[in-house]
Design a protein around this motif. Structure first.
Motif, short mmCIF file in Angstrom:
data_model
loop_
_atom_site.label_atom_id
_atom_site.label_comp_id
_atom_site.label_asym_id
_atom_site.label_seq_id
_atom_site.Cartn_x
_atom_site.Cartn_y
_atom_site.Cartn_z
N UNK A 82 83.22 -48.95 13.96
CA UNK A 82 84.58 -48.50 13.61
C UNK A 82 84.99 -47.28 14.45
N UNK A 83 83.98 -46.51 14.85
CA UNK A 83 84.27 -45.23 15.52
C UNK A 83 84.95 -45.39 16.87
N UNK A 84 84.86 -46.55 17.46
CA UNK A 84 85.48 -46.72 18.77
C UNK A 84 86.93 -47.21 18.66
N UNK A 85 87.40 -47.45 17.43
CA UNK A 85 88.80 -47.86 17.23
C UNK A 85 89.72 -46.80 17.85
N UNK A 86 90.81 -47.26 18.48
CA UNK A 86 91.66 -46.32 19.22
C UNK A 86 92.29 -45.25 18.34
N UNK A 87 92.44 -45.51 17.03
CA UNK A 87 93.05 -44.48 16.18
C UNK A 87 92.04 -43.70 15.35
N UNK A 88 90.77 -43.93 15.57
CA UNK A 88 89.75 -43.09 14.93
C UNK A 88 89.52 -41.88 15.82
N UNK A 89 89.94 -40.72 15.32
CA UNK A 89 89.94 -39.51 16.16
C UNK A 89 88.82 -38.54 15.82
N UNK A 90 88.02 -38.85 14.78
CA UNK A 90 86.94 -37.95 14.40
C UNK A 90 85.93 -38.69 13.53
N UNK A 91 84.76 -38.07 13.36
CA UNK A 91 83.75 -38.58 12.45
C UNK A 91 83.73 -37.65 11.24
N UNK A 92 83.94 -38.22 10.05
CA UNK A 92 83.94 -37.38 8.86
C UNK A 92 84.63 -38.08 7.71
N UNK A 93 84.56 -37.48 6.49
CA UNK A 93 83.94 -36.20 6.35
C UNK A 93 82.44 -36.34 6.09
N UNK A 94 81.66 -35.54 6.81
CA UNK A 94 80.21 -35.59 6.70
C UNK A 94 79.70 -34.19 6.37
N UNK A 95 78.49 -34.09 5.84
CA UNK A 95 77.96 -32.76 5.54
C UNK A 95 76.97 -32.78 4.40
N UNK A 96 77.01 -31.70 3.61
CA UNK A 96 76.08 -31.54 2.49
C UNK A 96 76.86 -31.02 1.28
N UNK A 97 76.55 -31.57 0.11
CA UNK A 97 77.17 -31.10 -1.13
C UNK A 97 76.09 -30.96 -2.19
N UNK A 98 75.66 -29.71 -2.40
CA UNK A 98 74.57 -29.45 -3.36
C UNK A 98 75.11 -29.09 -4.74
N UNK A 99 76.42 -29.17 -4.91
CA UNK A 99 77.00 -28.90 -6.23
C UNK A 99 76.55 -29.97 -7.21
#
Ligand code: NI
Length: 257
Positions: A82-99
């Protein structure tokens, strides 16, 4: 000057009743660009659908830390495509959530790293979600060379010192409705400390509506309240805040027109 909404979730069921009507009203209300942020495999698919339907909507592809238990090698391969789709402009949201207790920290860290490496391989910026996980987030980003991708720390909730460390790493600071809250002093200090050239406007709609609409469903139409507050804190005009933050977002997402 058009306003750039850098973080919204219009695929959310909270918009099922009036999604198209609302999106069609954006441009007449001076919201010129919207990034619809993927937070799971399904919402990534739906974000891309919205981006295909509306010229001013762009998508990001990614799985939020709280949803990483759904990932495996097979669907990660789907995500990569999906990431190479012409309208995909970023990867996210990614990260860590320890709540939240789940998924286990090790699972979150694994898929955060994998998605970060993916962004590096395809040379797209990342949208970071980090909650109660300041040190681990920073350490993984340093270890995996996030400096090369750049991106934004969305809904920034840490200290002004930390914000400046991220700016040094080439990351923008996402500022949303919390800046208008009476108890938002920490974020006010962040806005004071970070140069306007490193701030992005965002709502995280349908969540976190700014004053005077706190507690209601949020939409990008509330962005002017956030920009007004930033203008006040930084002693700038409203128009300056809009014009600089829109330029920032276009630079980061590499959107030309
Ligand atoms: Ni979000």
């Amino acid at each position: 000057m058009m306003i750039f909404e850098t973080h919204a979730h219009y695929d959310d069921e909270g918009f099922d009743e009036d999604r198209d009507l609302l999106l069609m009203s954006m441009q007449e209300n001076k919201i010129g660009y919207v990034i619809n942020v993927g937070a799971s495999l399904e919402s990534t698919r739906r974000s891309i659908e919205l981006a295909e339907k509306y010229p001013f909507v762009y998508a990001s592809a990614g799985v939020h830390p709280s949803e990483t238990a759904e990932l495996n090698e097979n669907n990660f391969e789907w995500l990569r495509k999906q990431c190479v789709h012409r309208k995909v402009v970023a990867i996210g949201e990614i990260g860590l959530d320890y709540y939240w207790e789940e998924p286990a920290h090790e699972i979150q860290k694994l898929w955060f790293s994998r998605q970060l490496d993916l962004a590096k391989a395809i040379r797209k910026p990342i949208i970071i979600h980090s909650r109660d996980a300041a040190k681990d987030t920073y350490d993984i980003m340093s270890a995996h060379g996030a400096k090369e991708t750049g991106g934004v720390i969305h809904c920034f909730s840490y200290s002004a010192e930390m914000a400046l460390e991220y700016v040094k790493m080439g990351f923008y600071i996402g500022v949303g409705g919390v800046v208008t809250f009476k108890n938002g002093r920490k974020l006010k200090e962040v806005v004071e400390a970070v140069p306007i050239e490193w701030i992005l406007l965002e709502t995280d709609s349908p969540y976190l509506a700014p004053e005077p609409n706190r507690g209601m469903r949020n939409s990008s139409l509330n962005l002017p309240y956030i920009a007004e507050r930033i203008a006040e804190i930084k002693g700038m005009t409203y128009d300056e805040v809009i014009s600089v933050t829109t330029e920032n977002a276009k630079r980061m997402y590499q959107i030309e027109c």
